[in-house]
Structure formats: structure tokens, C-alpha cells
Design an enzyme around this catalytic site. Structure first.
Site, PDB file in Angstrom:
ATOM      1  NE  ARG A  87      78.834  81.141  20.997  1.00 53.77           N
ATOM      2  CZ  ARG A  87      78.483  80.466  22.305  1.00 53.77           C
ATOM      3  NH1 ARG A  87      79.301  80.609  23.234  1.00 53.77           N
ATOM      4  NH2 ARG A  87      77.602  81.958  22.997  1.00 53.77           N
TER       5      ARG A  87
ATOM      6  CG  HIS B 268      77.382  75.793  27.188  1.00 45.13           C
ATOM      7  ND1 HIS B 268      79.050  76.333  26.726  1.00 45.13           N
ATOM      8  CD2 HIS B 268      77.242  77.228  27.292  1.00 45.13           C
ATOM      9  CE1 HIS B 268      79.676  77.596  26.749  1.00 45.13           C
ATOM     10  NE2 HIS B 268      78.775  78.042  27.233  1.00 45.13           N
TER      11      HIS B 268
ATOM     12  CD  GLN C  56      80.316  79.492  31.706  1.00 44.68           C
ATOM     13  OE1 GLN C  56      80.634  79.789  30.816  1.00 44.68           O
ATOM     14  NE2 GLN C  56      80.468  79.527  32.401  1.00 44.68           N
TER      15      GLN C  56
ATOM     16  CG  ASP D 192      71.776  80.638  31.265  1.00 52.23           C
ATOM     17  OD1 ASP D 192      72.258  82.044  31.093  1.00 52.23           O
ATOM     18  OD2 ASP D 192      72.400  79.963  30.404  1.00 52.23           O
TER      19      ASP D 192
ATOM     20  CB  CYS E 279      77.236  80.805  31.544  1.00 47.48           C
ATOM     21  SG  CYS E 279      75.353  81.290  31.282  1.00 47.48           S
TER      22      CYS E 279
ATOM     23  NE  ARG F 228      83.934  79.252  28.528  1.00 43.76           N
ATOM     24  CZ  ARG F 228      82.485  79.295  27.882  1.00 43.76           C
ATOM     25  NH1 ARG F 228      82.195  80.206  27.720  1.00 43.76           N
ATOM     26  NH2 ARG F 228      82.899  79.427  26.505  1.00 43.76           N
TER      27      ARG F 228
END
Length: 306
Positions: A102, A129, A132, A221, A261, A289
């Protein structure tokens, strides 16, 4: 599929297979069925960006699959002290069965995968991502029983989430509409891909109302992602009006889902009222997830190819 670096690398069949395996992983977990497919295997987890959901879901997922996860902070490991990424890749490949990272730059993930001899999973970059969005697609399919033919709408910054949602949605046969202010568009590579798709529709617009019309799922987001804190005031001005609220939801199809998310900034990109009205869907998404990433780890590290 040797690695999971970005959804652009996958076909519709790849994504569908991952989602099918994720559904089975979720069923196994909910019914107490043993699924220690990665017994004795180890996942190295490199974190150059802080995390709650990514760390907990990967670490828990490896435990449930019978394996072990190792947390490596970017600040505390040699990669944070200037060791070349190619050397880190070679060393971790000698110790572990997979690497999750990450970080900031997509180029770092791509280089890690180039030199690693074990699978590499993108836990998040500024460009993509994928884990996700696999969870998002899994959640939408759970609630709507399909993906193809639905309209997915994203409101906000053309960031890693927008990039991956555009690719994932279009590859799964969804119409995708995105509303973002001028200067905050999705990545040019993603827009080029979207322009090449012929079997479903992509729309980039400036008015959230236009994007949300007849949507089956609306996704948003935060306006300022990790590393953009200094731009917060500027972004608040730019994104004024790009809020998911009751007026926007009224333009969507009845029964329209909402996804986020997380973490969410209630009162900014989404109102508290809309968030709480759709909390069950949003926290299904957060839970998924775990299951989507278990599917990815199993397919990459367990010997079966996606």
C-alpha cells in the site's frame, strides 16, 4: 494472472471469477467451513500509507486461510531507508509466498512485481485501488443480483477510486457516469480505456445531477485523500456542490444503492442522512474487502490461476 496490480490488467472473465471465489469464501466463513487453503504460507504486507481496513482485512484473511501475515512499516523497514524496491522484491520473494503493498506511486508496485518471484497485490496506490473496487462490485452484485446493464455513478475526485471504478464497472458491462470538477478528472490512461469500450456507455460530466440521473448505484469518496491534506481548503471550494444528498438521490432509480470506501466525512462528500440510510450497504462493502481479498490471495498464492 500472476499479480493484481490494476484492474486494467484483468478481463471481464478474470473479475467474474474472483467475485465467484469471493462469494464462496464468504459462504465458508459465514457457515464455519474450514478453508485453510494457504496453510503454512506467508504474506508480506508493506505499508507506506496508513490503513485500517486494508491491514485488518488482509491480516485477518490470511489467518482465516491458514496462513500468516507480516506487517512491514515503510518507516521502519529498509525500504523506508532507501533500499531499492528491486532488492526488497528479491529478498521478500526468498522469505514469503506473496507481497501486498500500500503505497503512493503505481510505478513502485509495477517495479516490485517485475523483480519479485512471488505474487504482488496492490493494496492501494494513487492511481488504483483494485481490491476496494472488487469489494464494491461484489457488494453491488449481492444486492442487485447482477452487474451488466446497471448504471454506476461516481461523484467526486477523479482519484484512484474513480479510476478503478471506471475500469471495473465497464469491464463488467455497467454503464458508468462520473461527475468531477474541472482539473480533477480521472487519469488519462483510464479515460483512453473508457473511450475504447463499445458495449456499454461512459460519461464524464461536471454536473452531479447529470451523472446521478437513473443511477442504480452512487459511489463517492473523500475530497482530500491521504497525502492531500494541504489542499483541503482548495478542494472544499472546488468540490462544493459535489455532495451525495437527498436531492441527488431523488434523481437516481428507486432502490439506488450507495457505496463509500471509507473513512467518510459526513457533511462533506455525503450527508449524514444519506450515509445512515445506506449504512447497511456501505458496511457490507467494507466487510467484503475481507472476502474479495481472500479470493485474490487464494487465486494467486494457492496455486489456482484466475
Amino acid at each position: 494472472m500472476k499479480d493484481l496490480l490494476k484492474l486494467l490488467d484483468l478481463s471481464r472473465e478474470d473479475i467474474t471469477h474472483i467475485l465467484d471465489v469471493a462469494d464462496q469464501m464468504k459462504y465458508n466463513q459465514k457457515h464455519g467451513l474450514t478453508h485453510n487453503y494457504l496453510h503454512g504460507k506467508t504474506l508480506a504486507m508493506i505499508f507506506e500509507k496508513n490503513s485500517t481496513r486494508t491491514r485488518v482485512s488482509f491480516e485477518t484473511g490470511m489467518f482465516q486461510l491458514g496462513g500468516h501475515a507480516l506487517f512491514l512499516s515503510g518507516k521502519e523497514s529498509q525500504i523506508g531507508r532507501g533500499e531499492p524496491i528491486e532488492d526488497t522484491a528479491r529478498v521478500l520473494s526468498r522469505y514469503c509466498d506473496g507481497i501486498m503493498i500500500r503505497t503512493f506511486g503505481q510505478d513502485e508496485v509495477e517495479k516490485l512485481a517485475k523483480y519479485a518471484t512471488v505474487p504482488v497485490i496492490n493494496g492501494l496506490t494513487d492511481f488504483a485501488h483494485p481490491c476496494q473496487v472488487l469489494a464494491d462490485l461484489m457488494t453491488i452484485r449481492e444486492h442487485k443480483a447482477k452487474l451488466a446493464g446497471l448504471k454506476l455513478c461516481f461523484i467526486g475526485d477523479g482519484n484512484n477510486m474513480a479510476n478503478s471504478l471506471i475500469v471495473g464497472g465497464l469491464k463488467c458491462g455497467m454503464d458508468v457516469s462520473v461527475a468531477c470538477p474541472e482539473g480533477y478528472d480521472p487519469h488519462e490512461k483510464v479515460l483512453a480505456f473508457a473511450g475504447s469500450v463499445t458495449d456499454c456507455r461512459f460519461t464524464l460530466c461536471r454536473r452531479p445531477e447529470e451523472a446521478a440521473a437513473d443511477a442504480d448505484v452512487i459511489i463517492t469518496d473523500v475530497w482530500a485523500s491521504m497525502g492531500q491534506e494541504e489542499e483541503k481548503t482548495q478542494r472544499e471550494r472546488a468540490f462544493a456542490g459535489y455532495q451525495v444528498n437527498d436531492a441527488l438521490m431523488a434523481l437516481a432509480h428507486p432502490g439506488c444503492m450507495v457505496q463509500h470506501c471509507l473513512p467518510a466525512h459526513r457533511g462533506e462528500e455525503i450527508t449524514a442522512e444519506v450515509f445512515e440510510a445506506h449504512a447497511e450497504e456501505i458496511f457490507d462493502e467494507a466487510e467484503n474487502r475481507l472476502h474479495a481479498q481472500k479470493a485474490v490471495m487464494y487465486l494467486l498464492m494457492g496455486g489456482e490461476e484466475a
